[in-house]
Scaffold this motif. Sequence first.
Motif, short mmCIF file in Angstrom:
data_model
loop_
_atom_site.label_atom_id
_atom_site.label_comp_id
_atom_site.label_asym_id
_atom_site.label_seq_id
_atom_site.Cartn_x
_atom_site.Cartn_y
_atom_site.Cartn_z
N ASN A 83 0.84 -1.19 0.00
CA ASN A 83 0.00 0.00 0.00
C ASN A 83 0.88 1.25 0.00
OD1 ASN A 83 -2.40 -1.49 0.13
ND2 ASN A 83 -2.30 -1.62 2.36
N GLU A 84 0.62 2.14 -0.96
CA GLU A 84 1.38 3.39 -1.09
C GLU A 84 2.89 3.12 -1.10
OE1 GLU A 84 0.09 6.19 1.83
OE2 GLU A 84 -1.94 6.26 1.07
N TYR A 85 3.27 2.10 -1.85
CA TYR A 85 4.65 1.63 -1.89
C TYR A 85 5.61 2.72 -2.39
CZ TYR A 85 8.49 -1.55 -3.34
OH TYR A 85 9.69 -2.20 -3.53
N LEU A 86 5.27 3.32 -3.52
CA LEU A 86 6.18 4.31 -4.09
C LEU A 86 6.23 5.58 -3.25
CD1 LEU A 86 8.08 4.31 -6.45
CD2 LEU A 86 6.29 5.29 -7.89
N ALA A 102 17.92 0.27 -3.64
CA ALA A 102 17.32 -0.40 -4.79
C ALA A 102 16.03 -1.06 -4.31
CB ALA A 102 18.27 -1.44 -5.39
N TYR A 103 15.14 -1.34 -5.24
CA TYR A 103 13.85 -1.90 -4.85
C TYR A 103 13.20 -2.56 -6.07
CZ TYR A 103 12.31 2.54 -6.90
OH TYR A 103 12.12 3.61 -7.75
N ILE A 104 12.22 -3.41 -5.79
CA ILE A 104 11.46 -4.08 -6.85
C ILE A 104 10.16 -3.31 -7.07
CG2 ILE A 104 10.21 -6.17 -7.49
CD1 ILE A 104 12.29 -7.76 -5.89
N ILE A 105 9.82 -3.12 -8.34
CA ILE A 105 8.60 -2.39 -8.67
C ILE A 105 8.07 -2.89 -10.00
CG2 ILE A 105 9.78 -0.53 -9.92
CD1 ILE A 105 7.78 1.43 -8.60
N SER A 106 6.76 -2.78 -10.21
CA SER A 106 6.16 -3.13 -11.49
C SER A 106 6.60 -2.12 -12.55
CB SER A 106 4.63 -3.14 -11.37
OG SER A 106 4.03 -3.43 -12.61
N HIS A 107 6.88 -2.60 -13.75
CA HIS A 107 7.47 -1.73 -14.78
C HIS A 107 6.57 -0.56 -15.14
CE1 HIS A 107 4.77 -3.59 -17.80
NE2 HIS A 107 5.01 -2.50 -18.48
N ASN A 108 5.24 -0.73 -15.01
CA ASN A 108 4.34 0.34 -15.43
C ASN A 108 4.38 1.54 -14.49
OD1 ASN A 108 2.99 -1.85 -13.88
ND2 ASN A 108 1.32 -0.39 -13.76
N SER A 109 5.11 1.43 -13.38
CA SER A 109 5.29 2.58 -12.47
C SER A 109 6.63 3.28 -12.67
CB SER A 109 5.18 2.10 -11.01
OG SER A 109 3.89 1.62 -10.73
N GLU A 111 7.76 5.32 -15.04
CA GLU A 111 7.78 6.73 -15.42
C GLU A 111 7.65 7.63 -14.21
OE1 GLU A 111 5.82 9.10 -18.95
OE2 GLU A 111 4.40 9.06 -17.27
N LYS A 112 6.68 7.35 -13.36
CA LYS A 112 6.51 8.23 -12.20
C LYS A 112 7.68 8.09 -11.23
CE LYS A 112 2.99 5.10 -10.20
NZ LYS A 112 2.56 4.39 -11.42
N ALA A 113 8.27 6.89 -11.15
CA ALA A 113 9.45 6.74 -10.30
C ALA A 113 10.64 7.52 -10.86
CB ALA A 113 9.81 5.26 -10.16
#
Length: 463
Positions: A83-86, A102-109, A111-113
């Motif tokens: 929840n509210e990871y980024l 470093a961290y794991i994130i879904s690729h579709n996020s 741009e905002k990252a």
Amino acid sequence: MGLKKRLTAAAAVVVMAASVFFASMLGAGETEDKDMPVTWYGQKETIHFWYYDEALTNFLNSAAVAFGEREGVRVLPELVSENEYLEAINRASLDSGQMPDAYIISHNSLEKAYLAGLAARIQDAAGICNEQNFPAAALSAVTYQEKLVGYPLFFETSALVYNRTYLEEWAAQSAMKDLLNAGETEDNPGEQSEGIPIDEELLEVKTEEYFRNALPDTMDDILRIADTFDLPMGVEGIMKWDVSDILYNYWFVGNYMIVGGDAGDDPEHIDINNPETIQCLDVYNYLNQFFYIESDKVNYDSVIQDFCDGKIVFTIATTDVVKKLADAEAEARFGFGYGIAPMPDVSEELEGRSMSVTNVVAINGYSQHKALANRFAAYLTDECADVLYSRTGRVSANLKADADNYDLQVFKKEYADSVPLPKMMETANFWLQLEALFSKVWNGADATELVEELEETIAIQVQ
């Protein structure tokens, strides 16, 4: 948490976090790596690594220990709430001394990252992010504005699952019908001449021929099997899938509905309302008349259970089905042969193309230890790739991994040519809008009008 819930949460993040992200852009941006003096943690340089998928815990802990011993450093993995990871990464980067390097994130996020300074351009000193190690879809997933801003770790996509036992039975039936038709008399068509025996050897040859051609190249092939198959007792239908989830539907339009180009980041490259997309949706609408799937009464788990119970011949599934079917077979809960195949085309004229989501390792732009974070990211996505599935159930995006697992290789083949979910913030709810469109088309709404509305909506959001 399931993929659908994760994507829903990601869409919500865009609205809630936009102001935070753009406020932080000026503070970080894209900076060159200027590693600060080491953080002393027992005389060893230390990086913090965040993730939100609990299934990765043992894998990451083992990798952190092995990498740390080899490099003489410390890697501290931390499981945090999805929840509210980024936003949590952003807050930690601005206010905390223990930000994730470093961290794991879904690729579709991504741009905002990236625009928030939370995902820096990768260094890739080991030179692993190339076509020798990763398919085109993986590299597109980690590309933003022609820059690599992540390392591909694992992916999700869909493939066709079939009951091999039933297809063998269909092949035998079809071969027998051919021989019986060949034995009809000229005076009595439809009736076999008495005394003409069935050539068992020829029957076996024809059965093998039918079975070799049983795997469908198009949806028309599945419909032909349905028209000619006398279904065994207990089989409720030829095909069923979760028509309420876009991940199992997107392949109908994936080759023609373009949102952001291959990398999903180009607002000038959007083509939603075109004749091919509408034709594909018309085929989708027709299939409801043939398969009679009630979208509000099925879900992915129920469909997979029906497949395990032998109630259907074909279904569409994600990578988790490999372990589910292997476990069911080992525990004698699945008494049939089965197989996994690439998704068929929509028709002879219309190609299909699946959607994919890639989980990536991003390097925090605020990190003071980018070089070490990059080395660990490369280590995870390359050297650890071959044990990722056995320890987590997640399928590595690395081409070298899982070479001896045929079923996983089918998914990887499908993934290689898939369409990554768009990463533009303006289209963060695109998949939800498209899911609603598919639901309406499935239930009889006019595809042309809905596609026009979707294109107008996306155009407004992007502009």
